[in-house]
Design a protein around this motif. Structure first.
Motif, mmCIF file in Angstrom:
data_model
loop_
_atom_site.group_PDB
_atom_site.id
_atom_site.type_symbol
_atom_site.label_atom_id
_atom_site.label_comp_id
_atom_site.label_asym_id
_atom_site.label_seq_id
_atom_site.Cartn_x
_atom_site.Cartn_y
_atom_site.Cartn_z
ATOM 1 N N LEU A 8 0.824 -1.206 0.000
ATOM 2 C CA LEU A 8 0.000 0.000 0.000
ATOM 3 C C LEU A 8 0.855 1.251 0.000
ATOM 4 C CD1 LEU A 8 -2.809 -1.060 2.509
ATOM 5 C CD2 LEU A 8 -2.809 -1.220 0.006
ATOM 6 N N ALA A 9 2.028 1.154 0.605
ATOM 7 C CA ALA A 9 2.917 2.325 0.656
ATOM 8 C C ALA A 9 3.641 2.549 -0.665
ATOM 9 C CB ALA A 9 3.929 2.156 1.791
ATOM 10 N N ASP A 10 3.903 1.480 -1.414
ATOM 11 C CA ASP A 10 4.670 1.602 -2.661
ATOM 12 C C ASP A 10 3.801 1.924 -3.869
ATOM 13 O OD1 ASP A 10 6.949 1.042 -1.276
ATOM 14 O OD2 ASP A 10 6.931 -1.110 -1.740
ATOM 15 N N ALA A 11 2.508 1.645 -3.807
ATOM 16 C CA ALA A 11 1.627 1.820 -4.965
ATOM 17 C C ALA A 11 1.627 3.252 -5.500
ATOM 18 C CB ALA A 11 0.211 1.366 -4.629
ATOM 19 N N PRO A 12 1.575 4.286 -4.644
ATOM 20 C CA PRO A 12 1.580 5.661 -5.191
ATOM 21 C C PRO A 12 2.824 5.973 -6.017
ATOM 22 C CG PRO A 12 0.836 5.671 -2.914
ATOM 23 C CD PRO A 12 1.350 4.296 -3.188
ATOM 24 N N ARG A 13 3.967 5.458 -5.600
ATOM 25 C CA ARG A 13 5.197 5.718 -6.370
ATOM 26 C C ARG A 13 5.124 5.051 -7.736
ATOM 27 N NH1 ARG A 13 10.638 3.684 -6.866
ATOM 28 N NH2 ARG A 13 10.071 1.820 -5.682
ATOM 29 N N ALA A 14 4.530 3.845 -7.801
ATOM 30 C CA ALA A 14 4.385 3.152 -9.080
ATOM 31 C C ALA A 14 3.413 3.907 -9.994
ATOM 32 C CB ALA A 14 3.902 1.723 -8.841
ATOM 33 N N GLU A 15 2.333 4.422 -9.418
ATOM 34 C CA GLU A 15 1.386 5.198 -10.226
ATOM 35 C C GLU A 15 2.048 6.450 -10.784
ATOM 36 O OE1 GLU A 15 -1.764 5.718 -7.390
ATOM 37 O OE2 GLU A 15 -2.989 4.174 -8.373
ATOM 38 N N GLN A 16 2.923 7.061 -9.988
ATOM 39 C CA GLN A 16 3.639 8.242 -10.456
ATOM 40 C C GLN A 16 4.544 7.903 -11.639
ATOM 41 O OE1 GLN A 16 5.968 10.131 -7.405
ATOM 42 N NE2 GLN A 16 6.452 11.921 -8.655
ATOM 43 N N ALA A 17 5.130 6.700 -11.643
ATOM 44 C CA ALA A 17 5.988 6.286 -12.758
ATOM 45 C C ALA A 17 5.194 6.121 -14.048
ATOM 46 C CB ALA A 17 6.699 4.984 -12.410
ATOM 47 N N LEU A 18 3.879 5.862 -13.927
ATOM 48 C CA LEU A 18 3.034 5.672 -15.116
ATOM 49 C C LEU A 18 2.439 6.977 -15.644
ATOM 50 C CD1 LEU A 18 1.074 2.446 -14.063
ATOM 51 C CD2 LEU A 18 3.008 2.594 -15.638
ATOM 52 N N GLU A 19 2.599 8.071 -14.909
ATOM 53 C CA GLU A 19 1.972 9.336 -15.316
ATOM 54 C C GLU A 19 2.375 9.803 -16.715
ATOM 55 O OE1 GLU A 19 2.649 12.260 -12.329
ATOM 56 O OE2 GLU A 19 1.183 11.398 -10.917
ATOM 57 N N PRO A 20 3.644 9.642 -17.151
ATOM 58 C CA PRO A 20 3.989 10.103 -18.515
ATOM 59 C C PRO A 20 3.206 9.407 -19.621
ATOM 60 C CG PRO A 20 5.974 9.761 -17.201
ATOM 61 C CD PRO A 20 4.843 9.194 -16.407
ATOM 62 N N LEU A 21 2.598 8.275 -19.336
ATOM 63 C CA LEU A 21 1.849 7.552 -20.373
ATOM 64 C C LEU A 21 0.463 8.151 -20.601
ATOM 65 C CD1 LEU A 21 2.727 3.842 -19.430
ATOM 66 C CD2 LEU A 21 3.897 5.376 -21.025
ATOM 67 N N GLY A 22 0.003 8.994 -19.682
ATOM 68 C CA GLY A 22 -1.310 9.622 -19.844
ATOM 69 C C GLY A 22 -2.433 8.607 -19.960
ATOM 70 N N LEU A 23 -2.481 7.654 -19.048
ATOM 71 C CA LEU A 23 -3.446 6.553 -19.151
ATOM 72 C C LEU A 23 -4.871 6.982 -18.781
ATOM 73 C CD1 LEU A 23 -1.233 3.739 -17.595
ATOM 74 C CD2 LEU A 23 -1.707 4.153 -20.012
ATOM 75 N N GLY A 24 -5.009 7.916 -17.902
ATOM 76 C CA GLY A 24 -6.348 8.390 -17.534
ATOM 77 C C GLY A 24 -7.217 7.279 -16.967
ATOM 78 N N ALA A 25 -8.420 7.133 -17.549
ATOM 79 C CA ALA A 25 -9.385 6.142 -17.050
ATOM 80 C C ALA A 25 -8.969 4.706 -17.347
ATOM 81 C CB ALA A 25 -10.758 6.415 -17.668
ATOM 82 N N ARG A 26 -7.937 4.517 -18.161
ATOM 83 C CA ARG A 26 -7.493 3.148 -18.451
ATOM 84 C C ARG A 26 -6.699 2.528 -17.308
ATOM 85 N NH1 ARG A 26 -4.437 2.867 -23.996
ATOM 86 N NH2 ARG A 26 -3.603 4.890 -23.341
ATOM 87 N N LEU A 27 -6.317 3.325 -16.313
ATOM 88 C CA LEU A 27 -5.534 2.835 -15.179
ATOM 89 C C LEU A 27 -6.460 2.564 -14.001
ATOM 90 C CD1 LEU A 27 -2.751 2.246 -13.930
ATOM 91 C CD2 LEU A 27 -2.639 4.666 -13.270
ATOM 92 N N ALA A 28 -6.326 1.381 -13.407
ATOM 93 C CA ALA A 28 -7.135 1.004 -12.250
ATOM 94 C C ALA A 28 -6.288 0.173 -11.299
ATOM 95 C CB ALA A 28 -8.373 0.228 -12.702
ATOM 96 N N GLN A 29 -6.848 -0.090 -10.100
ATOM 97 C CA GLN A 29 -6.159 -0.889 -9.089
ATOM 98 C C GLN A 29 -6.925 -2.184 -8.830
ATOM 99 O OE1 GLN A 29 -5.427 1.122 -5.384
ATOM 100 N NE2 GLN A 29 -3.931 2.549 -6.252
ATOM 101 N N ARG A 30 -6.153 -3.232 -8.565
ATOM 102 C CA ARG A 30 -6.739 -4.499 -8.091
ATOM 103 C C ARG A 30 -6.037 -4.852 -6.787
ATOM 104 N NH1 ARG A 30 -5.752 -10.115 -8.441
ATOM 105 N NH2 ARG A 30 -3.843 -9.775 -9.678
ATOM 106 N N ARG A 31 -6.803 -4.954 -5.698
ATOM 107 C CA ARG A 31 -6.210 -5.214 -4.381
ATOM 108 C C ARG A 31 -6.363 -6.683 -4.010
ATOM 109 N NH1 ARG A 31 -6.235 -0.072 -0.360
ATOM 110 N NH2 ARG A 31 -5.864 1.531 -1.949
ATOM 111 N N THR A 32 -5.291 -7.232 -3.479
ATOM 112 C CA THR A 32 -5.288 -8.635 -3.078
ATOM 113 C C THR A 32 -4.546 -8.775 -1.746
ATOM 114 O OG1 THR A 32 -3.189 -9.099 -4.213
ATOM 115 C CG2 THR A 32 -5.220 -9.387 -5.490
ATOM 116 N N GLU A 33 -4.563 -9.983 -1.242
ATOM 117 C CA GLU A 33 -3.751 -10.339 -0.081
ATOM 118 C C GLU A 33 -2.841 -11.486 -0.478
ATOM 119 O OE1 GLU A 33 -6.240 -11.217 3.245
ATOM 120 O OE2 GLU A 33 -6.447 -9.114 3.830
ATOM 121 N N GLU A 34 -1.567 -11.314 -0.266
ATOM 122 C CA GLU A 34 -0.592 -12.313 -0.660
ATOM 123 C C GLU A 34 0.196 -12.799 0.550
ATOM 124 O OE1 GLU A 34 1.910 -10.686 -3.655
ATOM 125 O OE2 GLU A 34 0.269 -10.249 -5.041
#
Length: 225
Positions: free
Chosen positions: A85-111
């Motif tokens: 949960l702490a690392d996900a925002p940094r990964a989303e920031q890495a995807l910002e240059p792609l301009g994904l908009g509504a095509r980007l979503a999250q799937r939460r699981t327990e591993e």
């Protein structure tokens, strides 16, 4: 006597008239060499002077049709992860240059994380805080201090992973940053995780995603379930 002579003359005249006008059409020609063959018009031709025999035109076979190039099917959805949960925002920031908009979503699981990278327990809270300061000075910001009771209290966790290979990759990256006391060990615990899903992925976008995935060790890009 005179009568016999006249009869003989008439017979000769009759035969002459019959031979000229009354003979059959297929009767033998009395002078065939003179009328049917004219030697002065004959001309001998050498074999080299004969015109060449006509050559049949070569049948041109149509060129075989080239097989169409295989078309790679478009991937409808791919996901990148997994992240805490702490690392996900940094990964989303890495995807910002792609301009994904509504095509980007999250799937939460327990591993169940079977491996972790950690610095052994420091003996006290203050010692753990000092070690954390050393990590920050080396540019390492992803860690947390273990505070619950047990053998690992006041240890510093630098990441939990599903397999040893991913943990070793994280340890190698830390070695490159100058961290010398970290190690890999087994640690089974249930961890909430986040997968970042990207929809409508074509080949060019997939190539760019792969480049971004290489920036974060211990993660993978795969088809959405």
């Amino acid at each position: 006597m005179r009568t016999a002579f006249l009869v003989l003359v008439l017979a000769n005249l009759g035969f002459l008239a019959w031979s000229r006008y009354g003979a059959p059409a297929d009767a033998a020609d009395p002078a065939p060499p003179a009328r049917q063959i004219e030697p002065e018009k004959l001309k001998l031709i050498s074999p080299g002077a004969l015109p060449p025999a006509p050559v049949a035109a070569a049948v041109k076979k149509p060129a075989p049709a080239s097989a169409p190039a295989p078309v790679s099917p478009a991937v409808s959805c791919m996901e990148w992860g997994s992240f805490t949960l702490a690392d996900a925002p940094r990964a989303e920031q890495a995807l910002e240059p792609l301009g994904l908009g509504a095509r980007l979503a999250q799937r939460r699981t327990e591993e169940v994380a079977g491996w972790w990278v950690f610095i052994p327990p420091q003996g006290s809270r203050q010692a753990a805080i000092r070690k954390a300061s050393e990590l920050k000075a080396l540019g390492v910001n992803e860690y947390f201090i273990v505070q619950e009771e047990g053998e690992y209290r006041w240890a510093l966790s630098l990441g939990v992973f599903r397999n040893e290979e991913s943990a070793q990759a994280r340890l190698a990256a830390l070695r490159g940053q100058g961290v010398r006391t970290a190690r890999v060990g087994p640690r089974e615990t249930v961890v909430p995780k986040v997968w970042l899903q990207v929809k409508s992925v074509d080949a060019p976008l997939q190539a760019r995603l792969k480049d971004i995935v290489r920036q974060i060790d211990g993660t993978e890009l795969k088809d959405c379930p």
